[in-house]
Write a protein that holds these residues in place. Structure first.
Motif, PDB file in Angstrom:
ATOM      1  N   ILE A 243       6.631 -74.759 -12.622  1.00  0.00           N
ATOM      2  CA  ILE A 243       7.800 -74.986 -13.478  1.00  0.00           C
ATOM      3  C   ILE A 243       9.087 -74.651 -12.724  1.00  0.00           C
ATOM      4  CG2 ILE A 243       9.038 -74.098 -15.511  1.00  0.00           C
ATOM      5  CD1 ILE A 243       6.269 -73.808 -16.859  1.00  0.00           C
ATOM      6  N   ASN A 244       9.056 -73.559 -11.965  1.00  0.00           N
ATOM      7  CA  ASN A 244      10.276 -73.073 -11.311  1.00  0.00           C
ATOM      8  C   ASN A 244      10.641 -73.823 -10.046  1.00  0.00           C
ATOM      9  OD1 ASN A 244      10.817 -71.061 -13.210  1.00  0.00           O
ATOM     10  ND2 ASN A 244       9.509 -69.575 -12.178  1.00  0.00           N
ATOM     11  N   ILE A 245       9.660 -74.327  -9.305  1.00  0.00           N
ATOM     12  CA  ILE A 245       9.999 -74.876  -7.988  1.00  0.00           C
ATOM     13  C   ILE A 245       9.620 -76.338  -7.793  1.00  0.00           C
ATOM     14  CG2 ILE A 245       9.606 -72.563  -7.036  1.00  0.00           C
ATOM     15  CD1 ILE A 245       7.209 -73.736  -5.500  1.00  0.00           C
ATOM     16  N   SER A 246       8.826 -76.924  -8.688  1.00  0.00           N
ATOM     17  CA  SER A 246       8.287 -78.264  -8.417  1.00  0.00           C
ATOM     18  C   SER A 246       9.383 -79.326  -8.304  1.00  0.00           C
ATOM     19  CB  SER A 246       7.276 -78.664  -9.493  1.00  0.00           C
ATOM     20  OG  SER A 246       7.872 -78.643 -10.779  1.00  0.00           O
ATOM     21  N   ILE A 247      10.384 -79.273  -9.183  1.00  0.00           N
ATOM     22  CA  ILE A 247      11.463 -80.279  -9.133  1.00  0.00           C
ATOM     23  C   ILE A 247      12.243 -80.132  -7.831  1.00  0.00           C
ATOM     24  CG2 ILE A 247      13.620 -81.009 -10.206  1.00  0.00           C
ATOM     25  CD1 ILE A 247      12.397 -80.331 -12.914  1.00  0.00           C
ATOM     26  N   TYR A 248      12.533 -78.895  -7.481  1.00  0.00           N
ATOM     27  CA  TYR A 248      13.281 -78.645  -6.241  1.00  0.00           C
ATOM     28  C   TYR A 248      12.454 -79.080  -5.028  1.00  0.00           C
ATOM     29  CZ  TYR A 248      17.056 -76.282  -3.719  1.00  0.00           C
ATOM     30  OH  TYR A 248      18.156 -76.002  -2.935  1.00  0.00           O
ATOM     31  N   ALA A 249      11.154 -78.767  -5.058  1.00  0.00           N
ATOM     32  CA  ALA A 249      10.283 -79.155  -3.951  1.00  0.00           C
ATOM     33  C   ALA A 249      10.193 -80.679  -3.826  1.00  0.00           C
ATOM     34  CB  ALA A 249       8.889 -78.556  -4.151  1.00  0.00           C
ATOM     35  N   LEU A 250      10.141 -81.371  -4.957  1.00  0.00           N
ATOM     36  CA  LEU A 250      10.134 -82.837  -4.938  1.00  0.00           C
ATOM     37  C   LEU A 250      11.403 -83.370  -4.297  1.00  0.00           C
ATOM     38  CD1 LEU A 250       9.027 -85.632  -5.743  1.00  0.00           C
ATOM     39  CD2 LEU A 250      10.093 -85.296  -8.002  1.00  0.00           C
ATOM     40  N   ALA A 251      12.531 -82.767  -4.649  1.00  0.00           N
ATOM     41  CA  ALA A 251      13.802 -83.199  -4.067  1.00  0.00           C
ATOM     42  C   ALA A 251      13.804 -82.997  -2.554  1.00  0.00           C
ATOM     43  CB  ALA A 251      14.953 -82.425  -4.708  1.00  0.00           C
ATOM     44  N   ILE A 252      13.261 -81.879  -2.089  1.00  0.00           N
ATOM     45  CA  ILE A 252      13.178 -81.626  -0.643  1.00  0.00           C
ATOM     46  C   ILE A 252      12.338 -82.699   0.043  1.00  0.00           C
ATOM     47  CG2 ILE A 252      12.228 -80.066   1.106  1.00  0.00           C
ATOM     48  CD1 ILE A 252      13.057 -77.738  -0.691  1.00  0.00           C
ATOM     49  N   ILE A 253      11.199 -83.020  -0.553  1.00  0.00           N
ATOM     50  CA  ILE A 253      10.317 -84.038   0.022  1.00  0.00           C
ATOM     51  C   ILE A 253      11.027 -85.383   0.120  1.00  0.00           C
ATOM     52  CG2 ILE A 253       8.209 -85.392  -0.416  1.00  0.00           C
ATOM     53  CD1 ILE A 253       7.048 -82.806  -1.700  1.00  0.00           C
ATOM     54  N   LEU A 254      11.797 -85.728  -0.903  1.00  0.00           N
ATOM     55  CA  LEU A 254      12.481 -87.024  -0.942  1.00  0.00           C
ATOM     56  C   LEU A 254      13.680 -87.090   0.002  1.00  0.00           C
ATOM     57  CD1 LEU A 254      12.445 -87.711  -4.804  1.00  0.00           C
ATOM     58  CD2 LEU A 254      11.124 -88.926  -3.063  1.00  0.00           C
ATOM     59  N   ILE A 255      14.402 -85.980   0.118  1.00  0.00           N
ATOM     60  CA  ILE A 255      15.675 -85.996   0.840  1.00  0.00           C
ATOM     61  C   ILE A 255      15.514 -85.582   2.300  1.00  0.00           C
ATOM     62  CG2 ILE A 255      17.997 -84.968   0.884  1.00  0.00           C
ATOM     63  CD1 ILE A 255      17.748 -84.747  -2.207  1.00  0.00           C
ATOM     64  N   LYS A 256      14.494 -84.780   2.603  1.00  0.00           N
ATOM     65  CA  LYS A 256      14.279 -84.270   3.954  1.00  0.00           C
ATOM     66  C   LYS A 256      14.263 -85.367   5.031  1.00  0.00           C
ATOM     67  CE  LYS A 256      10.823 -81.740   6.672  1.00  0.00           C
ATOM     68  NZ  LYS A 256       9.502 -81.071   6.639  1.00  0.00           N
ATOM     69  N   PRO A 257      13.629 -86.533   4.812  1.00  0.00           N
ATOM     70  CA  PRO A 257      13.592 -87.548   5.876  1.00  0.00           C
ATOM     71  C   PRO A 257      14.954 -88.071   6.297  1.00  0.00           C
ATOM     72  CG  PRO A 257      11.926 -87.988   4.208  1.00  0.00           C
ATOM     73  CD  PRO A 257      12.798 -86.929   3.655  1.00  0.00           C
ATOM     74  N   ASP A 258      15.992 -87.893   5.466  1.00  0.00           N
ATOM     75  CA  ASP A 258      17.321 -88.394   5.804  1.00  0.00           C
ATOM     76  C   ASP A 258      18.055 -87.502   6.801  1.00  0.00           C
ATOM     77  OD1 ASP A 258      16.838 -90.393   4.019  1.00  0.00           O
ATOM     78  OD2 ASP A 258      18.108 -89.606   2.425  1.00  0.00           O
ATOM     79  N   PHE A 259      17.543 -86.297   7.028  1.00  0.00           N
ATOM     80  CA  PHE A 259      18.247 -85.341   7.880  1.00  0.00           C
ATOM     81  C   PHE A 259      17.344 -84.872   9.019  1.00  0.00           C
ATOM     82  CE2 PHE A 259      20.354 -85.355   3.803  1.00  0.00           C
ATOM     83  CZ  PHE A 259      21.694 -85.420   4.164  1.00  0.00           C
ATOM     84  N   ASN A 260      17.956 -84.214   9.986  1.00  0.00           N
ATOM     85  CA  ASN A 260      17.282 -83.892  11.240  1.00  0.00           C
ATOM     86  C   ASN A 260      16.673 -82.488  11.210  1.00  0.00           C
ATOM     87  OD1 ASN A 260      16.483 -84.424  13.890  1.00  0.00           O
ATOM     88  ND2 ASN A 260      18.331 -83.499  14.743  1.00  0.00           N
ATOM     89  N   LEU A 261      15.915 -82.164  10.174  1.00  0.00           N
ATOM     90  CA  LEU A 261      15.358 -80.823  10.039  1.00  0.00           C
ATOM     91  C   LEU A 261      14.329 -80.496  11.111  1.00  0.00           C
ATOM     92  CD1 LEU A 261      14.951 -80.423   6.178  1.00  0.00           C
ATOM     93  CD2 LEU A 261      16.806 -79.658   7.629  1.00  0.00           C
TER      94      LEU A 261
END
Length: 568
Positions: free
Chosen positions: A231-249
């Motif tokens: 409940i606390n982290i799943s939405i945020y984790a989904l956003a990371i998965i979706l947005i991470k490929p756009d940046f040079n992490l």
């Protein structure tokens, strides 16, 4: 009684950082002034009404950065709130050190008490964490404030973990909440926190006789833990998965090769290469010679004493499981300090993002402190003599005094001090954009270098009649909504000099379109005539909607965003 303990540990925490609190400025450290800058970015965002910042224009020469979203946000959020309330980022950072130390100390006291240790051992455990070598390494030498905030949560992870092992009802809620906070405090500490959590739940199902069985309360705690965590982290984790490929992490791994960061076993026991208080470079991996050496010697003495007397002390199953938990966790994290564990860092996805194996001293430090206090009490119990008991107490007192003296000496800074004027200049809004560059990990995927600084908004072949707020034509602001009234023609272009990102939605007006430049910045081609162009800040759910829509349409350009899904 609880308030008295808080007061005692708060005073101890102030002693542990008092020299720095009273210092004019801040000692030179590995992070420079970046933690002041990050807190100031959050303060600015909160002052603008954005209490959950995801993007800031004050980075990368004014082209913006998703670091508020990607970077460990708990420290900056908490201290940003303090800065907003007291109107000082400088003092909020200083206040944060005793605040987090006190939080960690209370967690240590409660964990030691839960382990049924005596009051003097509980107090010793708390003080040893405050004055532990790695505590000073984290906040004073490295300036690793995000990791430091996670470090001070580990005692609470152990506290609720032991409650789960004991089968206490609803303890999975506490463990789930602390683990959620770890996720936002430091993603890699959260990642490696899963290792002791696996041990916790395995032991909660273990009957102590070599069998694992279905235990109703353990199942309930497991469900509560995972349910709350998701409940606390799943939405945020989904956003990371979706947005991470756009940046040079990926730069986080290429910049630092973890295989080259291992150090000697003896350096963890006694480290003499680093001169505390006299050099601003380097670091120490020593856990505290009083803690580690005494723990090893105590273990040897206990083994000899048991063999000689053939003593058979029956340990309650509950205490035995707690001891097994601490010992297994120690073995896991000690193993990960040495090249033998290189297979783990290479084979397990994401493991190498740890960068430095000795980051895991955040776990080893509180675990070894608790083991030391428990083993000294156990030694006193098996000898069952007053003299042995008094001797063990004196040893613990000596170790605490030794660590306190170490902490006082470590603050006796003889190296470069960054003055208050330098700090205030660095966090000045006009300088933040140049100061927050990072190591390239938050740049768009196709950008290798930060472009030259330009105004936030530029117009070409057309005229901006009005802007709301008007200040955006002169300087950058933390964006909520920017509206431009433009007298346009077919060749008109509005340059919004922010890197393309899902946290900004562009509305180009009737007949207009949005393009992404070669530098990955936002360009608007308004329709002819008087047009209204808008740039809106998007929240987390809106950003997720934007990414999902772009994936569905196969279009990364902002033009698809004006049809974006509205969640609020």
């Amino acid at each position: 009684m609880f308030l008295l303990l808080v007061a005692i540990y708060c005073l101890a925490a102030c002693l542990a950082c008092g020299n720095v609190l009273l210092l004019e400025g801040w000692p030179l450290n590995h992070e420079g002034l970046s933690f002041f800058e990050r807190v100031e970015v959050f303060r600015i965002a909160m002052q603008a009404g954005d209490f959950f910042p995801l993007w800031t224009p004050f980075a990368h020469n004014g082209y913006g950065s998703p670091f508020p979203f990607f970077y460990h946000r708990l420290y900056s959020t908490v201290v940003g709130w303090i800065a907003l309330l007291i109107h000082s980022t400088y003092w909020s950072v200083k206040i944060s050190i005793p605040l987090f130390l006190t939080c960690g100390a209370i967690g240590m006291h409660k964990t030691a008490k839960l382990m049924q240790l005596r009051p003097h051992s509980c107090i010793a455990a708390a003080l040893l964490l405050i004055f532990a070598n790695y505590s000073f390494t984290d906040w004073l030498i490295r300036g690793a404030m995000a990791e430091f905030s996670a470090f001070m949560l580990i005692p609470w992870l152990l506290y609720y973990g032991i409650k789960v092992i004991r089968g206490e009802s609803l303890s999975g809620i506490g463990l789930g909440l602390v683990t959620s906070l770890l996720f936002f405090a430091h993603s890699m500490i959260f990642y490696y926190g899963m290792l002791p959590i696996i041990v916790i739940f395995a032991l909660s199902f273990w009957d102590g006789q070599g069998k694992f069985s279905f235990l109703k309360q353990s199942v309930i705690n497991l469900v509560l833990f995972w349910g709350l965590l998701l409940i606390n982290i799943s939405i945020y984790a989904l956003a990371i998965i979706l947005i991470k490929p756009d940046f040079n992490l990926g730069a986080l791994i290429t910049v630092i090769d973890i295989s080259k960061q291992f150090t000697s076993f003896f350096d963890y026991l006694v480290y003499t290469k680093f001169d505390w208080g006299h050099t601003g470079g380097g670091y120490s991996v020593e856990l505290g010679r009083g803690i580690t050496v005494t723990l090893i010697l105590t273990g040897i003495i206990i083994r000899i004493a048991i063999n000689k007397s053939k003593f058979n002390l029956k340990i309650p199953q509950e205490k035995n499981k707690i001891l097994i938990f601490l010992i297994l966790s120690t073995i896991i994290f000690v193993h990960l300090q040495f090249p033998l564990a290189l297979w783990f860092y290479k084979l397990i996805p994401g493991a190498a993002y740890l960068q430095f194996p000795w980051r895991l001293l955040t776990f080893l430090t509180p675990i070894l402190i608790l083991l030391l206090c428990e083993r000294l009490e156990f030694l006193a119990a098996i000898e069952s003599s007053i003299s042995t008991g008094k001797f063990c107490q004196l040893v613990l007192i000596f170790i605490v005094v030794h660590q306190i003296l170490f902490g006082i000496n470590a603050q006796n800074v003889q190296y470069e001090i960054l003055s208050p004027e330098e700090i205030k200049l660095a966090i000045n809004q006009n300088n933040l954009a140049q100061g927050l560059i990072f190591a390239g990990e938050y740049l768009p995927k196709d950008i290798q270098a930060v472009p030259e600084m330009k105004p936030l908004i530029q117009a070409e072949n057309c005229q901006i009649i009005a802007a709301n707020p008007p200040i955006v034509l002169a300087e950058a602001i933390h964006m909520q909504k920017i509206s431009l009234t433009v007298q346009s023609n077919p060749s008109c272009q509005i340059y919004f000099n922010q890197f393309d990102n899902p946290f900004i939605k562009t509305i180009p007006g009737e007949g207009g379109s949005t393009l992404i430049s070669e530098q990955q910045t936002i360009v608007v081609n308004p329709g002819s005539g008087v047009q209204k162009v808008e740039f809106l800040r998007q929240g987390l759910l809106q950003a997720i909607g934007t990414k999902l829509l772009n994936k569905a349409t196969g279009n990364r350009q902002q033009g698809s965003r004006e049809r974006g899904i509205q969640f609020f």
